[in-house]
Design a protein around this motif. Structure first.
Motif, short mmCIF file in Angstrom:
data_model
loop_
_atom_site.label_atom_id
_atom_site.label_comp_id
_atom_site.label_asym_id
_atom_site.label_seq_id
_atom_site.Cartn_x
_atom_site.Cartn_y
_atom_site.Cartn_z
N UNK A 1 0.67 -1.08 0.03
CA UNK A 1 -0.11 0.11 -0.23
C UNK A 1 0.78 1.32 -0.04
N UNK A 2 0.31 2.29 -0.81
CA UNK A 2 0.98 3.77 -0.49
C UNK A 2 0.92 4.09 0.84
N UNK A 3 1.37 5.49 1.10
CA UNK A 3 1.30 6.17 1.90
C UNK A 3 0.06 6.36 2.46
N UNK A 4 -0.33 6.47 3.66
CA UNK A 4 -1.75 6.42 4.20
C UNK A 4 -2.04 8.05 4.32
N UNK A 5 -2.75 8.58 4.21
CA UNK A 5 -3.57 9.87 4.41
C UNK A 5 -4.55 9.95 4.87
N UNK A 6 -5.34 10.96 5.66
CA UNK A 6 -6.44 10.85 6.23
C UNK A 6 -7.09 12.31 5.65
N UNK A 39 -6.60 -6.25 0.76
CA UNK A 39 -7.05 -6.84 -0.20
C UNK A 39 -7.16 -6.52 -1.85
N UNK A 40 -6.82 -5.11 -2.09
CA UNK A 40 -6.72 -4.78 -3.40
C UNK A 40 -5.38 -4.89 -3.92
N UNK A 41 -4.26 -4.92 -3.12
CA UNK A 41 -2.77 -5.15 -3.46
C UNK A 41 -2.64 -5.42 -5.03
N UNK A 42 -3.21 -6.42 -5.49
CA UNK A 42 -2.77 -7.02 -6.67
C UNK A 42 -3.83 -6.33 -7.82
N UNK A 43 -4.93 -5.55 -7.44
CA UNK A 43 -5.50 -5.03 -8.23
C UNK A 43 -5.10 -3.77 -8.68
N UNK A 44 -4.43 -3.16 -7.88
CA UNK A 44 -4.12 -1.59 -8.01
C UNK A 44 -3.17 -1.53 -9.10
N UNK A 45 -2.25 -2.41 -9.37
CA UNK A 45 -1.07 -1.85 -10.46
C UNK A 45 -1.82 -1.84 -11.75
N UNK A 46 -2.55 -2.73 -12.21
CA UNK A 46 -3.07 -2.73 -13.55
C UNK A 46 -4.22 -1.50 -13.76
N UNK A 276 -13.73 -17.18 -4.52
CA UNK A 276 -14.80 -17.43 -3.38
C UNK A 276 -15.50 -15.81 -3.40
N UNK A 277 -15.62 -15.48 -1.97
CA UNK A 277 -16.13 -14.42 -1.61
C UNK A 277 -15.28 -13.30 -1.96
N UNK A 278 -14.08 -13.25 -1.53
CA UNK A 278 -12.97 -12.32 -1.78
C UNK A 278 -12.33 -12.15 -3.11
N UNK A 279 -13.29 -11.81 -4.11
CA UNK A 279 -12.76 -11.85 -5.78
C UNK A 279 -11.75 -10.87 -5.90
N UNK A 280 -11.46 -9.73 -5.09
CA UNK A 280 -10.31 -9.01 -5.47
C UNK A 280 -9.14 -9.47 -5.33
#
Length: 296
Positions: A1-6, A39-46, A276-280
């Motif tokens: 994940x990138x740096x977290x901002x609020x 859970x989205x770590x591999x979705x983000x790059x594309x 299963x349930x966690x498709x991303x």
């Protein structure tokens, strides 16, 4: 994940990460229970490589996201999730975005797409239409589905609240296994997401979510108008793709087969093999493809 901002909204300090070009078409990726943005770590790059601005927030009760006031009800109801998403778009000054999610995150995305369609360029919602029909919640399901919902009934009890407080990671780990039978995740993968459950409001938000949806807990009075609108089961007019894992252990794949009736705009249902349930996290390429196949 990138740096977290609020980002400060009227109710929360929402923690989120951003990826991709700041001027790209925005996409908001929303996690569910009991999961986390990781859970989205591999979705983000594309998505980032395709020029999308990708925003991945922690929902209320997860990770570094915090309530501003002690007096605010720690609600997990669907209206709260949808309002939080709308407030996040406002805080980011994003007029319209593709909204994509599963479980609680899919519900938040559906709420905004249904009630504020001008803010939603397109929708990816795992398992189809995720707006709850609370008025019909007392209607029994099949014995098999009631069995899958054991954790919800557990959370209706004070024993369930105590159990979640005592071992939130243990319950989450079990649900991951039950809901995604083919997914052989390792402990390191689980631990990366489980850290988000240490939020001080996690237990209260989760317990309220599962009690409210069955009419066993009152909602936040500030959200009554939104809940009233959702009770009408509003149709969704924005372009939508609905992926559903064929091995989903909590929401079986046949459950969304008739959901096209809830959508008045372009709608496509995609069954994702071996997921299963966690498709991303289980099929990230397929989930990213859903996002990229929508108009930006």
């Amino acid at each position: 994940m990138a740096e977290i901002r609020t980002l400060r909204t009227p109710v929360l300090e929402i923690a989120c990460a951003e990826h991709g070009p700041a001027d790209g078409p925005p996409v908001v990726l929303l996690h569910g229970f009991p999961y986390a943005p990781q859970g989205y770590d591999a979705v983000i790059p594309p998505l980032a490589a395709a020029g999308r601005r990708v925003i991945v927030p922690y929902l209320r009760g997860y990770g570094p996201t915090r309530f501003l006031a002690a007096a605010t009800p720690r609600s997990g109801q669907q209206a709260a999730l949808g309002r939080d998403l709308l407030d996040l778009l406002d805080a980011l000054a994003i007029p319209r975005a593709v909204l994509a999610g599963y479980d609680w995150g899919g519900r938040a995305a559906c709420v905004v797409a249904a009630l504020w369609p001008e803010r939603c360029a397109g929708l990816v919602t795992c398992t189809g239409y995720n707006i709850q029909d609370i008025a019909a919640a007392a209607r029994p399901a099949s014995p098999e589905q009631e069995y899958r919902y054991w954790y919800q009934y557990y959370f209706h009890t004070e024993r369930g609240r105590a159990g979640l407080a005592a071992d939130r990671a243990g319950i989450a780990r079990l649900l991951w296994r039950l809901w995604s039978p083919p997914w052989d995740f390792d402990e390191a993968t689980f631990a990366t997401s489980a850290a988000a459950f240490d939020n001080p409001d996690f237990v209260e938000v989760v317990i309220h979510s599962y009690r409210h949806r069955f009419g066993y807990a009152p909602g936040d009075p500030a959200l009554e108008g939104i809940e009233a609108a959702l009770a009408r089961q509003p149709r969704i007019a924005v372009p939508t793709i609905a992926p559903h894992g064929e091995a989903d252990g909590v929401g079986p794949v046949e459950a969304s087969a008739g959901h096209a009736r809830f959508f008045t705009g372009p709608y496509e249902r995609r069954v994702i093999p071996r997921a299963g349930h966690n498709v991303p996290q289980e099929a990230p390429a397929a989930f990213a493809r859903c996002v990229l196949d929508l108009p930006a």
